[in-house]
Design an enzyme around this catalytic site. Structure first.
Site: not given
Ligand code: B16
Ligand code: MG
Length: 226
Positions: A11, A13
Site C-alpha cells: 500500500d 499512504d
Molecule cells: P486520493 P492507500 C488511500 O491510499 C488513503 O489511505 C485514503 O485515505 C485516501 O482517501 C485514498 O487513498 C484516496 O486518495 O484522494 O489521493 O485519490 O492507503 O490505499 O495508499
Molecule cells: Mg494506506
C-alpha cells in the site's frame, strides 16, 4: 509442501510514507469549512478508502449545500496536493528501502497497490519508481478496498498466484481486501487496531527480513491456505 512468498504488494499512504497525515489535514480543513466535527479517530475510517467514499462518510447524509459534491472532492484534492509538494526521498518511512532491496535480492516481485489517484506523483517524488515491477493506483480498478480486485490484479500482473503474495497495509479496509484475495497480510501500525493481519509491525525498521519471511511461510504451510 513448503510454499514460497514471491509477490510483495505495498500500500502507499501510511505504509511507504506518512501521506495519511496529509489526507487527514486536508479532510480536517474541508470538515471545518463545512462545520462538521472531525478528528484523528474519525480519520482512521478514511484510511485505504477512496476520496469519493471518504466525502460520503464525512457528510453523513448532510446536504453539501451550494458547493457540489464534485467541487468538494476537487477542493480536498487541491489541499492534499499542496501538502504533498513537500515530499522528498527522505519522506520514506525508515526501513522501507532496506526491505525493498532485500526482496529484490531474493528475486521477489514487487507492486504498489493504492487507492490514491495521486500515487504516480507520490512514488516519483519519493524516488522509488524503479523499485516496483507494477504500480496500481486509484484508477486501476472500479471496486476499491475492502474489495480484493486491486490486489488480485496486482497478483496477475506480477505473475504470482494470490496464495504466494503478501500485502503490506496500514488500513483495516486493506487487510480485509488481502484476506478476501487469499493473500497473507502484514499490518504496519498499531497492533491493537490491525490485529486481523497475519503479522503486525510498528514500522519497517522493526522488521527482521528473514524472520518475517520464515513466519509467513509457516502460516502458508500449516494453515493450508489456497
Ligand atoms: P486520493 P492507500 C488511500 O491510499 C488513503 O489511505 C485514503 O485515505 C485516501 O482517501 C485514498 O487513498 C484516496 O486518495 O484522494 O489521493 O485519490 O492507503 O490505499 O495508499
Ligand atoms: Mg494506506
Amino acid at each position: 509442501m513448503k510454499r514460497k512468498v514471491e509477490g510483495f504488494i505495498f500500500d502507499l499512504d501510511g505504509v511507504l510514507t506518512d501521506t495519511s497525515e496529509f489526507h487527514y489535514l486536508a479532510w480536517k480543513r474541508i470538515a471545518e469549512e463545512l462545520k462538521i466535527p472531525f478528528d484523528r479517530e474519525k480519520n482512521e475510517n478514511f484510511k485505504g478508502v477512496s476520496r469519493h467514499e471518504c466525502l460520503r462518510i464525512l457528510l453523513g447524509g448532510r446536504n453539501p449545500g451550494s458547493s457540489s459534491f464534485e467541487k468538494l472532492l476537487a477542493l480536498k484534492n487541491s489541499y492534499y496536493r499542496g501538502y504533498i509538494k513537500r515530499i522528498t526521498p527522505e519522506s520514506l518511512f525508515p526501513g522501507v528501502l532496506n526491505v525493498l532491496d532485500r526482496i529484490r535480492e531474493k528475486g521477489g516481485r514487487i507492486a504498489v497497490a493504492s487507492v490514491s489517484k495521486n500515487t504516480d506523483e507520490v512514488i516519483t517524488m519519493l524516488g522509488v519508481r524503479d523499485k516496483f515491477d507494477v504500480i496500481l493506483d486509484g484508477y486501476s480498478v472500479k471496486r476499491t478496498k475492502p474489495e480484493p480486485d486491486q490486489f488480485l490484479l496486482a497478483s496477475k500482473m506480477l505473475s504470482v498466484v494470490p496464495g504466494c503474495c503478501v500485502v503490506f497495509e496500514d488500513s483495516l479496509a486493506g487487510i480485509e481486501a488481502a484476506e478476501r484475495a487469499g493473500m497473507l497480510s502484514v499490518g504496519i501500525g498499531s497492533r491493537e487496531r490491525l490485529n486481523s493481519a497475519d503479522l503486525v509491525f510498528n514500522g519497517f525498521d522493526e522488521i527482521e527480513f528473514n524472520i518475517m519471511i520464515g513466519k509467513l511461510v509457516e502460516i502458508l504451510t500449516y494453515e493450508h491456505r489456497l
